[in-house]
Each structure stands twice: as structure tokens, then as C-alpha cells.
Motif scaffolding. Structure first.
Motif, PDB file in Angstrom:
ATOM      1  N   ASP A  49       0.791  -1.238   0.000  1.00 45.54           N
ATOM      2  CA  ASP A  49       0.000   0.000   0.000  1.00 45.54           C
ATOM      3  C   ASP A  49       0.821   1.285   0.000  1.00 45.54           C
ATOM      4  O   ASP A  49       0.256   2.368   0.118  1.00 45.54           O
ATOM      5  CB  ASP A  49      -1.000   0.033   1.158  1.00 45.54           C
ATOM      6  CG  ASP A  49      -2.009  -1.106   1.062  1.00 45.54           C
ATOM      7  OD1 ASP A  49      -2.368  -1.490  -0.069  1.00 45.54           O
ATOM      8  OD2 ASP A  49      -2.414  -1.619   2.119  1.00 45.54           O
ATOM      9  N   GLY A  50       2.145   1.209  -0.111  1.00 45.36           N
ATOM     10  CA  GLY A  50       2.957   2.417  -0.179  1.00 45.36           C
ATOM     11  C   GLY A  50       2.881   3.217   1.107  1.00 45.36           C
ATOM     12  O   GLY A  50       2.862   2.656   2.195  1.00 45.36           O
ATOM     13  N   GLY A  51       2.834   4.551   0.991  1.00 47.38           N
ATOM     14  CA  GLY A  51       2.775   5.382   2.180  1.00 47.38           C
ATOM     15  C   GLY A  51       2.832   6.860   1.840  1.00 47.38           C
ATOM     16  O   GLY A  51       2.695   7.245   0.678  1.00 47.38           O
ATOM     17  N   HIS A  52       3.050   7.666   2.863  1.00 45.01           N
ATOM     18  CA  HIS A  52       3.073   9.122   2.719  1.00 45.01           C
ATOM     19  C   HIS A  52       4.342   9.688   3.341  1.00 45.01           C
ATOM     20  O   HIS A  52       4.711   9.316   4.463  1.00 45.01           O
ATOM     21  CB  HIS A  52       1.866   9.758   3.410  1.00 45.01           C
ATOM     22  CG  HIS A  52       0.575   9.403   2.767  1.00 45.01           C
ATOM     23  ND1 HIS A  52      -0.139   8.280   3.115  1.00 45.01           N
ATOM     24  CD2 HIS A  52      -0.118  10.008   1.781  1.00 45.01           C
ATOM     25  CE1 HIS A  52      -1.234   8.225   2.367  1.00 45.01           C
ATOM     26  NE2 HIS A  52      -1.245   9.260   1.553  1.00 45.01           N
ATOM     27  N   LEU A  53       4.952  10.603   2.623  1.00 49.37           N
ATOM     28  CA  LEU A  53       6.091  11.363   3.117  1.00 49.37           C
ATOM     29  C   LEU A  53       5.627  12.803   3.257  1.00 49.37           C
ATOM     30  O   LEU A  53       5.066  13.372   2.313  1.00 49.37           O
ATOM     31  CB  LEU A  53       7.250  11.277   2.114  1.00 49.37           C
ATOM     32  CG  LEU A  53       8.466  12.149   2.379  1.00 49.37           C
ATOM     33  CD1 LEU A  53       9.206  11.671   3.618  1.00 49.37           C
ATOM     34  CD2 LEU A  53       9.385  12.129   1.183  1.00 49.37           C
ATOM     35  N   VAL A  54       5.830  13.387   4.436  1.00 54.93           N
ATOM     36  CA  VAL A  54       5.409  14.764   4.679  1.00 54.93           C
ATOM     37  C   VAL A  54       6.661  15.632   4.745  1.00 54.93           C
ATOM     38  O   VAL A  54       7.479  15.485   5.654  1.00 54.93           O
ATOM     39  CB  VAL A  54       4.582  14.893   5.972  1.00 54.93           C
ATOM     40  CG1 VAL A  54       4.074  16.319   6.131  1.00 54.93           C
ATOM     41  CG2 VAL A  54       3.417  13.900   5.972  1.00 54.93           C
ATOM     42  N   ILE A  55       6.802  16.518   3.758  1.00 59.15           N
ATOM     43  CA  ILE A  55       7.966  17.396   3.682  1.00 59.15           C
ATOM     44  C   ILE A  55       7.615  18.716   4.354  1.00 59.15           C
ATOM     45  O   ILE A  55       6.648  19.378   3.988  1.00 59.15           O
ATOM     46  CB  ILE A  55       8.390  17.623   2.222  1.00 59.15           C
ATOM     47  CG1 ILE A  55       8.754  16.284   1.584  1.00 59.15           C
ATOM     48  CG2 ILE A  55       9.557  18.611   2.147  1.00 59.15           C
ATOM     49  CD1 ILE A  55       9.028  16.366   0.105  1.00 59.15           C
ATOM     50  N   GLY A  56       8.429  19.047   5.362  1.00 60.69           N
ATOM     51  CA  GLY A  56       8.198  20.273   6.123  1.00 60.69           C
ATOM     52  C   GLY A  56       7.885  19.991   7.580  1.00 60.69           C
ATOM     53  O   GLY A  56       7.617  20.911   8.344  1.00 60.69           O
ATOM     54  N   VAL A  57       7.940  18.724   7.979  1.00 57.57           N
ATOM     55  CA  VAL A  57       7.700  18.340   9.373  1.00 57.57           C
ATOM     56  C   VAL A  57       8.997  17.771   9.926  1.00 57.57           C
ATOM     57  O   VAL A  57       9.529  16.792   9.403  1.00 57.57           O
ATOM     58  CB  VAL A  57       6.569  17.289   9.490  1.00 57.57           C
ATOM     59  CG1 VAL A  57       6.450  16.783  10.918  1.00 57.57           C
ATOM     60  CG2 VAL A  57       5.254  17.880   9.028  1.00 57.57           C
ATOM     61  N   VAL A  58       9.514  18.400  10.966  1.00 54.47           N
ATOM     62  CA  VAL A  58      10.744  17.947  11.601  1.00 54.47           C
ATOM     63  C   VAL A  58      10.408  16.718  12.438  1.00 54.47           C
ATOM     64  O   VAL A  58       9.575  16.792  13.342  1.00 54.47           O
ATOM     65  CB  VAL A  58      11.348  19.076  12.470  1.00 54.47           C
ATOM     66  CG1 VAL A  58      12.630  18.615  13.144  1.00 54.47           C
ATOM     67  CG2 VAL A  58      11.595  20.313  11.618  1.00 54.47           C
ATOM     68  N   ASP A  59      11.044  15.583  12.129  1.00 51.99           N
ATOM     69  CA  ASP A  59      10.622  14.320  12.752  1.00 51.99           C
ATOM     70  C   ASP A  59      10.834  14.261  14.259  1.00 51.99           C
ATOM     71  O   ASP A  59      10.089  13.593  14.949  1.00 51.99           O
ATOM     72  CB  ASP A  59      11.242  13.110  12.062  1.00 51.99           C
ATOM     73  CG  ASP A  59      12.749  13.088  12.067  1.00 51.99           C
ATOM     74  OD1 ASP A  59      13.360  14.056  12.522  1.00 51.99           O
ATOM     75  OD2 ASP A  59      13.317  12.082  11.621  1.00 51.99           O
ATOM     76  N   ASN A  60      11.799  14.992  14.817  1.00 51.06           N
ATOM     77  CA  ASN A  60      11.982  14.945  16.271  1.00 51.06           C
ATOM     78  C   ASN A  60      11.177  16.022  17.003  1.00 51.06           C
ATOM     79  O   ASN A  60      11.209  16.090  18.224  1.00 51.06           O
ATOM     80  CB  ASN A  60      13.464  15.033  16.639  1.00 51.06           C
ATOM     81  CG  ASN A  60      14.107  16.327  16.183  1.00 51.06           C
ATOM     82  OD1 ASN A  60      13.475  17.145  15.503  1.00 51.06           O
ATOM     83  ND2 ASN A  60      15.359  16.509  16.540  1.00 51.06           N
ATOM     84  N   ASP A  61      10.436  16.855  16.243  1.00 51.36           N
ATOM     85  CA  ASP A  61       9.571  17.886  16.844  1.00 51.36           C
ATOM     86  C   ASP A  61       8.448  18.215  15.855  1.00 51.36           C
ATOM     87  O   ASP A  61       8.374  19.326  15.336  1.00 51.36           O
ATOM     88  CB  ASP A  61      10.390  19.133  17.173  1.00 51.36           C
ATOM     89  CG  ASP A  61       9.582  20.172  17.937  1.00 51.36           C
ATOM     90  OD1 ASP A  61       8.544  19.815  18.540  1.00 51.36           O
ATOM     91  OD2 ASP A  61       9.987  21.353  17.918  1.00 51.36           O
ATOM     92  N   PRO A  62       7.550  17.241  15.571  1.00 53.96           N
ATOM     93  CA  PRO A  62       6.580  17.411  14.496  1.00 53.96           C
ATOM     94  C   PRO A  62       5.644  18.604  14.638  1.00 53.96           C
ATOM     95  O   PRO A  62       5.250  19.188  13.637  1.00 53.96           O
ATOM     96  CB  PRO A  62       5.786  16.110  14.488  1.00 53.96           C
ATOM     97  CG  PRO A  62       6.315  15.272  15.555  1.00 53.96           C
ATOM     98  CD  PRO A  62       7.460  15.954  16.211  1.00 53.96           C
ATOM     99  N   GLY A  63       5.301  18.986  15.835  1.00 59.79           N
ATOM    100  CA  GLY A  63       4.388  20.111  16.008  1.00 59.79           C
ATOM    101  C   GLY A  63       5.096  21.413  16.306  1.00 59.79           C
ATOM    102  O   GLY A  63       4.469  22.423  16.581  1.00 59.79           O
ATOM    103  N   GLY A  64       6.429  21.393  16.238  1.00 63.33           N
ATOM    104  CA  GLY A  64       7.215  22.548  16.633  1.00 63.33           C
ATOM    105  C   GLY A  64       7.229  23.689  15.635  1.00 63.33           C
ATOM    106  O   GLY A  64       6.772  23.573  14.496  1.00 63.33           O
ATOM    107  N   ALA A  65       7.778  24.793  16.083  1.00 61.72           N
ATOM    108  CA  ALA A  65       7.838  26.005  15.268  1.00 61.72           C
ATOM    109  C   ALA A  65       8.793  25.876  14.092  1.00 61.72           C
ATOM    110  O   ALA A  65       8.737  26.671  13.162  1.00 61.72           O
ATOM    111  CB  ALA A  65       8.243  27.181  16.144  1.00 61.72           C
ATOM    112  N   ALA A  66       9.695  24.883  14.117  1.00 60.09           N
ATOM    113  CA  ALA A  66      10.650  24.708  13.019  1.00 60.09           C
ATOM    114  C   ALA A  66       9.991  24.070  11.798  1.00 60.09           C
ATOM    115  O   ALA A  66      10.609  23.977  10.751  1.00 60.09           O
ATOM    116  CB  ALA A  66      11.827  23.853  13.477  1.00 60.09           C
ATOM    117  N   GLY A  67       8.761  23.631  11.932  1.00 61.64           N
ATOM    118  CA  GLY A  67       8.070  22.972  10.833  1.00 61.64           C
ATOM    119  C   GLY A  67       7.541  23.944   9.803  1.00 61.64           C
ATOM    120  O   GLY A  67       7.531  25.154   9.992  1.00 61.64           O
ATOM    121  N   GLY A  68       7.092  23.381   8.695  1.00 66.88           N
ATOM    122  CA  GLY A  68       6.520  24.171   7.620  1.00 66.88           C
ATOM    123  C   GLY A  68       7.547  24.500   6.556  1.00 66.88           C
ATOM    124  O   GLY A  68       8.748  24.375   6.767  1.00 66.88           O
TER     125      GLY A  68
END
Length: 158
Positions: A49-68
Motif C-alpha cells: 500500500d505504499g505510504g506518505h512522506l510529509v515534507i516540512g515536518v521535523v521528525d523529532n519535533d513534528p508540532g514545533g515552530a521549526a516545521g513548515g
């Protein structure tokens, strides 16, 4: 394709899974970053089934201000022909990708890359980038630890 609500739920959980991978912000003009993205896409394509890659999300702080993504990065990653050409220089046979803009809960834009499962034969890396991806390797996502790895076992963690 992931919706904004589904992405928000993943961000709230805060961890990658076997079918979801996060990559921080980066440019399609960075060969190193594209190699990292290609490795992740190859690994996602080589599973059911493959998957999803989200570009712009920092993996060690996904909800952090460094994202986007910046507006320039967003425009680059939404240019389908460029993304497919850059990523597929690393894939044999070529990957099947879909791209979509989504918003993080903090309002910052990201790009979701939907990676289809390989259709006939597994995807191998067609090109090398020192320290990031090895030519001829078959990458997968481990069941034991959600990461892209070049191992012969689905359950190996070391």
C-alpha cells in the motif's frame, strides 16, 4: 491522500509509522535533501500500500515552530514535473507519486507526497549520494522501527 485533519492527528501523535515519514524543510535544488527524500520514497514504495512522506515536518519535533515550508520551498515541491524528475533519478523502476499541499495545525504549509506501492517489481536505488543512498540497494520500512533501511530483514532493528 492525507487530509489536513488526518495530518493534524498524525502531528498530535508525534511519531512516524511504517507508512508515514516526516522530513524537515528543504529544497528540490539540494541534491542531498532530494537523495534523502528519494530514499524514503523508495522504502515506502517497497511495502504493501505504499505510504506518505510529509515534507516540512521535523521528525523529532513534528508540532514545533521549526516545521513548515517557505513559500519558495512550497512552490518547488508542488511542481510535479520537477519533483518526479529529481526523485526518480534515484529510483529504478520509477516511483509513482502524487503531491498535495496541506497545512499543519500551526498554519504552516507542508507538502504530502503519496507514494504508490511498486506495481510489478520492487524499486531499487538507481543512483548514489554519499552517506544518504546507495546505488542498487532495496530500501524498506522496518516493522520494528519506523525508518527507511537497507536491510534484508523486515524485523531487524540494529
Amino acid at each position: 491522500m492525507l487530509s489536513d485533519d488526518e495530518l493534524a492527528a498524525l502531528i498530535e501523535v508525534g511519531v512516524e509509522s511504517r507508512s508515514i515519514e516526516f522530513k524537515g524543510p528543504g529544497s528540490t535544488s539540494s541534491s542531498e535533501f532530494v537523495a534523502v527524500v528519494a530514499r524514503a520514497c523508495i522504502a515506502l514504495a517497497n511495502q504493501r500500500d505504499g505510504g506518505h512522506l510529509v515534507i516540512g515536518v521535523v521528525d523529532n519535533d513534528p508540532g514545533g515552530a521549526a516545521g513548515g515550508l517557505s513559500e519558495a520551498q512550497l512552490a518547488e515541491w508542488l511542481t510535479y514535473d520537477t519533483v518526479v524528475a529529481r526523485v526518480n533519478t534515484y529510483a529504478d523502476p520509477p516511483l509513482q507519486l502524487r503531491l498535495a499541499e496541506r497545512r499543519l495545525p500551526n498554519g504552516f504549509p507542508v507538502v504530502v507526497v503519496e507514494v504508490a506501492e511498486f506495481s510489478e517489481i520492487p524499486i531499487l536505488s538507481a543512483k548514489e549520494f554519499s552517506g544518504k543512498i546507495v546505488r542498487g540497494q532495496l530500501y524498506t520500512r522496518s516493522m520494528a522501527k519506523p525508518e527507511s533501511s537497507a536491510q534484508n530483514s523486515q524485523n531487524r532493528t540494529a
